[in-house]
Design an enzyme around this catalytic site. Structure first.
Site, PDB file in Angstrom:
ATOM      1  N   LYS A 117      42.486 -10.531  -9.834  1.00  0.00           N
ATOM      2  CA  LYS A 117      42.328  -9.077  -9.677  1.00  0.00           C
ATOM      3  C   LYS A 117      43.099  -8.326 -10.777  1.00  0.00           C
ATOM      4  O   LYS A 117      42.588  -7.388 -11.396  1.00  0.00           O
ATOM      5  CB  LYS A 117      42.832  -8.669  -8.291  1.00  0.00           C
ATOM      6  CG  LYS A 117      43.096  -7.207  -8.109  1.00  0.00           C
ATOM      7  CD  LYS A 117      41.827  -6.385  -8.150  1.00  0.00           C
ATOM      8  CE  LYS A 117      42.130  -4.934  -8.433  1.00  0.00           C
ATOM      9  NZ  LYS A 117      41.378  -4.002  -7.689  1.00  0.00           N
TER      10      LYS A 117
ATOM     11  N   CYS B  61      44.773   2.152 -10.561  1.00  0.00           N
ATOM     12  CA  CYS B  61      44.553   0.711 -10.708  1.00  0.00           C
ATOM     13  C   CYS B  61      44.762   0.246 -12.144  1.00  0.00           C
ATOM     14  O   CYS B  61      45.677  -0.532 -12.425  1.00  0.00           O
ATOM     15  CB  CYS B  61      43.131   0.383 -10.275  1.00  0.00           C
ATOM     16  SG  CYS B  61      42.758   1.103  -8.677  1.00  0.00           S
TER      17      CYS B  61
HETATM   18  N1  SAJ Z   1      37.936   4.923 -19.099  1.00  0.00           N
HETATM   19  C1  SAJ Z   1      37.904   5.225 -20.447  1.00  0.00           C
HETATM   20  N2  SAJ Z   1      36.905   4.674 -21.215  1.00  0.00           N
HETATM   21  C2  SAJ Z   1      35.958   3.860 -20.674  1.00  0.00           C
HETATM   22  C3  SAJ Z   1      36.008   3.550 -19.300  1.00  0.00           C
HETATM   23  C4  SAJ Z   1      37.020   4.094 -18.520  1.00  0.00           C
HETATM   24  O1  SAJ Z   1      38.737   5.967 -20.975  1.00  0.00           O
HETATM   25  O2  SAJ Z   1      35.085   3.421 -21.434  1.00  0.00           O
HETATM   26  C5  SAJ Z   1      39.017   5.490 -18.269  1.00  0.00           C
HETATM   27  C6  SAJ Z   1      38.496   6.422 -17.170  1.00  0.00           C
HETATM   28  O3  SAJ Z   1      38.257   7.703 -17.667  1.00  0.00           O
HETATM   29  C7  SAJ Z   1      39.646   6.365 -16.175  1.00  0.00           C
HETATM   30  C8  SAJ Z   1      40.155   4.944 -16.317  1.00  0.00           C
HETATM   31  O4  SAJ Z   1      39.654   4.461 -17.551  1.00  0.00           O
HETATM   32  O5  SAJ Z   1      40.672   7.270 -16.527  1.00  0.00           O
HETATM   33  C9  SAJ Z   1      39.767   3.989 -15.225  1.00  0.00           C
HETATM   34  O6  SAJ Z   1      38.426   4.207 -14.816  1.00  0.00           O
HETATM   35  P1  SAJ Z   1      37.411   3.028 -14.476  1.00  0.00           P
HETATM   36  O7  SAJ Z   1      36.118   3.674 -14.094  1.00  0.00           O
HETATM   37  O8  SAJ Z   1      37.338   2.060 -15.577  1.00  0.00           O
HETATM   38  O9  SAJ Z   1      38.089   2.237 -13.269  1.00  0.00           O
HETATM   39  P2  SAJ Z   1      38.715   2.664 -11.840  1.00  0.00           P
HETATM   40  O10 SAJ Z   1      40.191   2.822 -12.004  1.00  0.00           O
HETATM   41  O11 SAJ Z   1      37.974   3.763 -11.210  1.00  0.00           O
HETATM   42  O12 SAJ Z   1      38.420   1.325 -11.000  1.00  0.00           O
HETATM   43  C10 SAJ Z   1      38.886   0.071 -11.490  1.00  0.00           C
HETATM   44  C11 SAJ Z   1      37.730  -0.924 -11.468  1.00  0.00           C
HETATM   45  N3  SAJ Z   1      38.080  -2.129 -12.213  1.00  0.00           N
HETATM   46  C12 SAJ Z   1      37.281  -2.637 -13.191  1.00  0.00           C
HETATM   47  O13 SAJ Z   1      36.264  -2.097 -13.544  1.00  0.00           O
HETATM   48  C13 SAJ Z   1      37.715  -3.914 -13.796  1.00  0.00           C
HETATM   49  C14 SAJ Z   1      37.376  -1.272 -10.026  1.00  0.00           C
HETATM   50  O14 SAJ Z   1      36.381  -2.279  -9.984  1.00  0.00           O
HETATM   51  C15 SAJ Z   1      38.630  -1.721  -9.272  1.00  0.00           C
HETATM   52  O15 SAJ Z   1      38.341  -2.037  -7.909  1.00  0.00           O
HETATM   53  C16 SAJ Z   1      39.611  -0.581  -9.295  1.00  0.00           C
HETATM   54  O16 SAJ Z   1      39.965  -0.346 -10.673  1.00  0.00           O
HETATM   55  C17 SAJ Z   1      40.832  -0.992  -8.466  1.00  0.00           C
HETATM   56  O17 SAJ Z   1      40.950  -0.491  -7.331  1.00  0.00           O
HETATM   57  O18 SAJ Z   1      41.614  -1.846  -8.899  1.00  0.00           O
END
Ligand code: SAJ
Length: 416
Positions: free
Chosen positions: A211, A265
């Site tokens: 994870k 996360c």
């Molecule tokens: N972000 C970027 N650029 C990108 C993608 C995301 O800057 O290309 C930023 C987003 O704006 C945000 C952050 O990253 O600030 C995180 O967003 P996210 O959509 O990537 O992820 P979370 O935090 O909403 O959810 C993640 C997920 N993990 C993965 O995709 C590996 C989710 O599956 C997990 O369950 C969750 O963390 C968790 O609870 O751990």
């Protein structure tokens, strides 16, 4: 079978509702009386597709109930937060309180599942805390597959994406980390009730690390995109166009730069790996630092915009578009957009206009005399500088001619 879900937050409540919608009796437990009351009225307190209707129907049908006091059940699922404290050390106090709270009601034959994202070894620590409270019960031991114990224990980390939680709870593969093989099988049988994908059994330590690694993988890849945005800025190249072109290569898939990484996360979990193995996790550590420094770069860009305008700072009206940690949700946790907006608030502009369609009032920490929540239309009429922090759907459809003549700091590349 009664399932008790401990912690009715972003993960616990949807999990409880999905279990209840599959005909299991679910008792949700939370220390927050207000949350418990809202849920018992069949309502929710967050914006998440499908969750409201699921909670409403399962509460009405009597399958889901919430309480502040743990009661006897067959299965206990612990879904409480694991933030960090001090120098990015994992804070396991919520897990400790949760397992100590359920210990008095544990009975032979129960299954305890830890869903909270945890550093390696946390499941074994949870067992130690339960043992302290219940020396009369026996618990499984990691690396000892003698299947003789009263309470089965497993770690099954949640991996759902906010905004798609219900869909992903049902459709994502699930990692089931048994402390022993039989513990894993017992936990798998429960997840098979609602998971329509694979439930993959492993041991608890591998499940814990997998994870953390999933979120670190994403953090490192976002850091790569954020580093490219700094390089492109220096070389006067449009980073979004460059990434789009590079992604035409069949084996390249670069993520998107932004104002930093938020949420509870991805900005947190990699630290648990760095904390466990600091010498070995240099890349993961550096990625965290790159992402955490991105807001400073955005503030530099805002300062550069100020210099271009022929007005004193005290006469400039600046707009921040978006506060949440990612688009189309109302979640402000660890949000770099919120962090940047608060710093802008301290910069002594004439006025700071915040446009955030997903919240109804400004969170704490703003000077309410100089900052207010505003509409898109009104803001675009008066702002001298517009800082785009979150790519909400409402901002993507803005008529770009309304931005002409303004200084634009677009951190998400939707207006570039
Ligand atoms: N972000 C970027 N650029 C990108 C993608 C995301 O800057 O290309 C930023 C987003 O704006 C945000 C952050 O990253 O600030 C995180 O967003 P996210 O959509 O990537 O992820 P979370 O935090 O909403 O959810 C993640 C997920 N993990 C993965 O995709 C590996 C989710 O599956 C997990 O369950 C969750 O963390 C968790 O609870 O751990």
């Amino acid at each position: 079978m009664i399932v008790s879900v401990i912690g009715l937050g972003y993960i616990g409540l949807p999990t409880a509702a999905v279990l209840a919608s599959n005909g299991l009796t679910v008792i949700g437990v939370d220390v927050n009386q207000n949350k418990v009351d809202i849920i018992n009225q069949g309502k929710t307190y967050t914006v998440e597709p499908e969750l409201d209707i699921l909670v409403q129907t399962t509460v009405q049908s009597g399958f889901l109930k919430a309480t502040t006091n743990p009661v006897k059940a067959s299965v206990f699922m612990v879904a409480v937060p694991t933030p960090f404290i001090g120098d990015h050390e994992p804070d396991l106090s919520y897990i400790e309180s949760a397992v100590k709270a359920i210990a008095p009601v544990l009975e032979k034959g129960n299954l305890v599942i830890l869903e909270s994202t945890s550093p390696v070894g946390a499941t074994e620590m949870a067992i130690e805390w339960m043992k302290e409270e219940r020396p009369d019960l026996s618990f499984p031991e990691f690396c000892n597959n003698t299947e003789k114990y009263d309470i089965a224990v497993a770690h099954c980390p949640e991996r759902v994406l906010p905004g798609r939680i219900i869909h992903e709870l049902i459709n994502n593969d699930r990692i089931i980390g048994g402390v022993t093989t039989k513990c894993g099988e017992k936990a798998r049988d429960l997840y098979n009730v609602f998971v329509e994908a694979h439930c993959l059994i492993t041991d608890c330590r591998t499940a814990e690390l997998s994870k953390l690694v999933e979120n670190s993988f994403r953090d490192v890849n976002i850091a790569f995109a954020n580093e490219l945005s700094l390089i492109c800025d220096k070389l006067d190249i449009n980073v979004w166009e460059m990434i789009k072109l590079s992604n035409h290569h069949p084996r390249v898939n670069i993520l998107q730069p932004g104002p930093g990484v938020g949420g509870h996360c991805i900005a947190v979990d990699p630290w648990f790996i760095v904390n466990s193995a600091p010498t070995e996790s240099k890349l993961i550590h550096t990625a965290r630092l790159v992402n955490d420094r991105k807001p400073d770069f955005i503030l530099e860009k805002i300062n550069q915009s100020v210099k271009v305008i022929a007005k004193k700072k005290s006469e400039i009206k600046i707009a921040c578009f978006g506060l949440t940690f990612k688009p189309d949700i109302d979640d402000l946790r660890e949000s770099p957009a919120l962090h940047i907006a608060k710093l802008v608030n301290l910069m002594k502009f004439n006025e700071v206009l915040v446009v955030e369609p997903n919240i109804s009032q400004l969170p704490k920490g703003f000077n309410m005399n100089s900052t207010k929540l505003s509409s898109i239309e009104k803001t675009l009429k008066i702002a001298d500088i517009v800082v785009l922090l979150v790519d909400h759907r409402e901002f993507k459809s803005i008529d770009l001619s309304l931005l002409s003549g303004k200084q634009i700091v677009d951190t998400r590349g939707i207006w570039s």
